[in-house]
Every structure is written in structure tokens, then in C-alpha cells.
Design an enzyme around this catalytic site. Structure first.
Site, PDB file in Angstrom:
ATOM      1  N   CYS A  43      39.186  46.499  21.766  1.00  0.00           N
ATOM      2  CA  CYS A  43      39.503  47.436  22.850  1.00  0.00           C
ATOM      3  C   CYS A  43      40.820  48.181  22.567  1.00  0.00           C
ATOM      4  O   CYS A  43      41.795  47.580  22.118  1.00  0.00           O
ATOM      5  CB  CYS A  43      39.594  46.679  24.168  1.00  0.00           C
ATOM      6  SG  CYS A  43      39.892  47.764  25.564  1.00  0.00           S
ATOM      7  N   CYS A  79      45.523  40.197  27.058  1.00  0.00           N
ATOM      8  CA  CYS A  79      44.100  40.179  26.698  1.00  0.00           C
ATOM      9  C   CYS A  79      43.817  39.871  25.233  1.00  0.00           C
ATOM     10  O   CYS A  79      44.385  40.481  24.316  1.00  0.00           O
ATOM     11  CB  CYS A  79      43.456  41.504  27.077  1.00  0.00           C
ATOM     12  SG  CYS A  79      41.657  41.460  26.896  1.00  0.00           S
ATOM     13  N   CYS A 110      27.787  38.635  35.929  1.00  0.00           N
ATOM     14  CA  CYS A 110      28.757  39.698  35.656  1.00  0.00           C
ATOM     15  C   CYS A 110      28.846  39.990  34.152  1.00  0.00           C
ATOM     16  O   CYS A 110      29.140  39.107  33.353  1.00  0.00           O
ATOM     17  CB  CYS A 110      30.121  39.275  36.193  1.00  0.00           C
ATOM     18  SG  CYS A 110      31.361  40.554  35.948  1.00  0.00           S
ATOM     19  N   CYS A 115      26.702  42.484  38.377  1.00  0.00           N
ATOM     20  CA  CYS A 115      28.089  42.951  38.410  1.00  0.00           C
ATOM     21  C   CYS A 115      28.449  43.411  36.995  1.00  0.00           C
ATOM     22  O   CYS A 115      27.972  42.847  36.014  1.00  0.00           O
ATOM     23  CB  CYS A 115      28.990  41.796  38.844  1.00  0.00           C
ATOM     24  SG  CYS A 115      30.750  42.172  38.732  1.00  0.00           S
ATOM     25  N   CYS A 146      34.963  44.793  43.286  1.00  0.00           N
ATOM     26  CA  CYS A 146      35.612  43.499  43.108  1.00  0.00           C
ATOM     27  C   CYS A 146      36.951  43.826  42.461  1.00  0.00           C
ATOM     28  O   CYS A 146      36.978  44.372  41.356  1.00  0.00           O
ATOM     29  CB  CYS A 146      34.740  42.649  42.197  1.00  0.00           C
ATOM     30  SG  CYS A 146      35.573  41.211  41.520  1.00  0.00           S
ATOM     31  N   ARG A 162      37.926  34.780  44.852  1.00  0.00           N
ATOM     32  CA  ARG A 162      37.445  34.010  43.695  1.00  0.00           C
ATOM     33  C   ARG A 162      38.575  33.282  42.972  1.00  0.00           C
ATOM     34  O   ARG A 162      39.572  33.894  42.581  1.00  0.00           O
ATOM     35  CB  ARG A 162      36.705  34.949  42.731  1.00  0.00           C
ATOM     36  CG  ARG A 162      35.974  34.230  41.618  1.00  0.00           C
ATOM     37  CD  ARG A 162      34.930  35.121  40.941  1.00  0.00           C
ATOM     38  NE  ARG A 162      34.018  35.675  41.922  1.00  0.00           N
ATOM     39  CZ  ARG A 162      33.904  36.976  42.209  1.00  0.00           C
ATOM     40  NH1 ARG A 162      34.607  37.858  41.554  1.00  0.00           N
ATOM     41  NH2 ARG A 162      33.082  37.390  43.142  1.00  0.00           N
TER      42      ARG A 162
END
Ligand code: SAM
Ligand code: DTB
Ligand code: SF4
Length: 339
Positions: A55, A62, A99, A131, A191, A263
């Protein structure tokens, strides 16, 4: 009926809540939770990384960022059939929301996006809440996702506006807010939540929680992640946060966003079952199941089944809009629309 809930807290009011003595805060959050949700229910969600690594964003936490040096096997976009096979397994194992995450900074129109739309159609047809979390989306892309049957889109604000550029520099807070508004305009449930343990202050957490609660409409679900420190990222040696800070953030999220699913997300592997029970008491009513999140480890089904059983919790059914709460019916969706 006397109620503990309101939906429009000022920053100062959020601060007052955040600094309440922990047990007072917990008690208040538990009351709000019981007014709006069946406290015996736990939503079980399953994550799948459908495109891993590589990415271009520079998110400091990350494992999938090209700017970081985490050891990670990059994987191309999965085939639709393979994703649907994973969804089928997740359903068999009791998940009701599936998801799909892609390490993309944003969605680009073309074959890859068309493939993701097929995944969404397939997952939805299976009777699961679908999701996606694919990075930034335009209004038109949000509409296509909606037409494919997408239930929810995850797009986190991660931290406060003030602290944001210490975490990511390749996109802005306003970019994130714009995607959220594109999704809401298309009628997709949003979300959105954050991570704690990035090196932010309590004031940053207060600001994040306030911003989330001011979104219109409020998020349908709020993931409260605890940083999973990944080797090779700038945050690999971040100090481990006191668990009560996580519980405090969950309790405040529950009070500010009474109808949302809150969550207990990344980081659950590193906390005791007692602390998780405390988080459920504070209003967390959703978890990710399985041995893996996107790229890092998670608690696993054996641990979770035992925990739910010990606590007398049951999996929440999919697409459940009306829940019976101690004898009265709470139509949470309707509440959100009329609030
Ligand atoms: N690329 C998309 C995006 O950023 O929106 C979707 C995938 S991204 C991995 C989804 C979310 O996972 C991030 O917004 C972040 O909140 C969370 N996350 C990623 N790495 C994490 C970590 N090491 N610890 C805790 N949460 C993490
Ligand atoms: C969210 O807030 N947490 C999930 C989900 N949304 C996509 C992701 C957690 C990722 C944890 C790090 C990893 O496994 O790569
Ligand atoms: Fe990319 Fe999302 Fe990871 Fe940021 S959090 S580097 S946008 S995959």
C-alpha cells in the site's frame, strides 16, 4: 422511561465523561448499553484480507504500507470463488458479518473493483452482512457498492485531527471525512473508529470520540482497536497502553453512540479474559473471530467460544434491526433516523 442517553455531546461533556472515576463511567456505559441493546448478544465478525501489502499510504502502524519494513508476504487480489469459500467457512463457524479488506489507498475503477463488487454480491447472497474496507471511495463508487448489496464500509478516523499527521502524512483527515460522507450519502452503513496506543494523549482520544459522535448519521459501528505493534513499523516499540484506557474509550464510545455496535477489535489477543469481560460490560458488543485479523494474529475460535459460554453471551443474528431489551422493543435503526 427515564433514559441515560443523548446523542449530541459537546467536547467539554465528552471530556467530563472520559475523566469520570472508571467504575462510575463503566456503570453509566452499562446502563446506556442495556437501554439500547440486548446485553446477552455479541456480534461475531470475520475479517479477510483480499489484497495484502504494497500500500502506498504511510500509516505508521500498518504492516501493509510500502513505507514500512514489516515482514509480510504481498498477495494480489484474491479470486471471487476463493473469497466466497472463506465466507462460507466463516458462516459455518458462526460469523454473521464478513469484512473484506484491501491494502489500497483508494478504490480505482476497473477490473479489480468489478471483482470486489462480485465478492460483495456473493457474500450478501449468502445471507451474511457484507463489509468492505478498501480505502477512499468516490460518491459513484459508493453507489456501485450499495447496488451490489454492501451492508457496511469500514473507514476509520484512527485518531484525533490534531494528532493525525504524526500517524499518516499521505492523506488528510478531511480526505477520510469525505469518504465517510460519500458512503453515508449512498445509504451505506459506516463503520468508523480508531486505534489507541499510537502515542496519542488522552485529549486526542477525547477529540476522536467527539468527532465520531458528531458524524451525521452516527456510525453504525465503532471499532476500538488497540495498536498491534508490528515489527518494522515506526510504532513497533510503542509503550503498551494501560488496559483501562482501552476500556475507558469503549465506555465513552458506548455512551456517545448508544445505537452503534462497539467493536473490541485489534489487540484482543494481548488482553486477559477478565479485561475483555469488563469491556463487554462497558458496552462492547462485537468482536472479530478467528485466528487472524488482516495480517496479524487474533484470539482464535476455541478461546472465544469458551469466553462467550462462560459469560452467557450468544451470537447476534445478522440483519437484526429490532432487539428486545428487557421487555421493550428498541428499534435502534429507527431511533437513529429520528434522533
Ligand atoms: N486500506 C484501508 C484503510 O486504511 O482504510 C483498509 C485496511 S486498514 C488495515 C483498516 C484499519 O485497520 C485501519 O484504519 C486501522 O485502524 C486498523 N489497523 C491497521 N493496522 C493496525 C494495527 N497494527 N493495530 C491496530 N489497528 C490497525
Ligand atoms: C478495524 O478497525 N480493525 C480491523 C478492521 N477494521 C479492518 C483491522 C485490524 C487490523 C489489525 C492489523 C492487521 O491484522 O493487519
Ligand atoms: Fe494502506 Fe490501510 Fe495500511 Fe494505511 S492502514 S497503509 S491505507 S492498508
Amino acid at each position: 422511561m427515564e433514559t441515560n442517553s443523548k446523542q449530541n455531546y459537546t467536547l467539554e461533556e465528552v471530556r467530563e465523561l472520559y475523566y469520570l472515576p472508571l467504575l462510575d463511567l463503566l456503570f453509566k456505559a452499562a446502563e446506556v448499553h442495556r437501554e439500547h441493546h440486548n446485553p446477552r448478544e455479541m456480534q461475531i465478525c470475520k475479517l479477510l484480507s483480499v489484497k495484502t501489502g504494497g500500500c502506498t499510504e504511510d500509516c505508521g502502524y500498518c504492516s501493509q504500507s510500502l513505507h514500512n519494513e514489516a515482514e509480510l508476504e504481498r498477495e494480489l487480489l484474491m479470486k471471487v470463488d476463493d473469497v466466497l469459500e472463506e465466507a462460507r467457512k466463516a458462516k459455518e463457524e458462526g460469523a454473521t458479518r464478513f469484512c473484506m479488506g484491501a491494502a489500497w489507498p483508494k478504490v480505482v475503477d476497473g477490473r479489480a473493483f468489478e471483482r470486489v463488487l462480485d465478492m460483495v454480491r456473493g457474500v450478501t447472497e449468502m445471507g451474511l452482512e457484507s463489509c468492505c474496507t478498501l480505502g477512499m471511495v468516490t460518491k459513484e463508487q459508493a453507489e456501485k457498492l450499495k447496488q451490489a448489496g454492501l451492508h457496511t464500509y469500514n473507514h476509520n478516523l484512527d485518531t484525533s485531527r490534531e494528532f493525525y499527521d504524526k500517524v499518516v502524512t499521505t492523506r488528510t483527515y478531511d480526505d477520510r471525512l469525505e469518504t465517510i460522507s460519500n458512503l453515508s450519502d449512498a445509504g451505506i452503513d459506516v463503520c468508523s473508529g480508531g486505534i489507541i496506543g499510537l502515542g496519542e494523549s488522552q485529549e486526542d482520544r477525547i477529540s476522536l470520540l467527539h468527532t465520531l459522535s458528531q458524524l451525521e448519521p452516527q456510525p453504525e459501528s465503532v471499532p476500538v482497536n488497540m495498536l498491534v505493534p508490528v515489527k518494522g513499523t515506526p510504532m513497533e516499540s510503542n509503550e503498551k497502553l494501560d488496559i483501562f484506557e482501552w476500556i475507558r474509550a469503549i465506555a465513552v464510545a458506548r455512551i456517545l453512540m448508544p445505537n452503534a455496535m462497539v467493536r473490541l477489535s485489534a489487540g484482543r489477543l494481548s488482553i486477559s479474559k477478565e479485561a475483555q469481560a469488563m469491556a463487554f460490560l462497558a458496552g462492547a458488543n462485537s468482536i472479530f473471530s478467528g485466528e487472524k485479523l488482516l495480517t496479524t494474529a487474533n484470539s482464535g475460535d476455541d478461546f472465544d467460544h469458551a469466553l462467550l459460554e462462560e459469560l452467557g453471551l450468544e451470537p447476534r443474528k445478522p440483519f437484526k434491526e429490532e432487539v428486545e431489551v428487557y421487555g421493550h422493543v428498541c428499534n435502534c435503526k429507527k431511533d437513529t433516523q429520528t434522533a
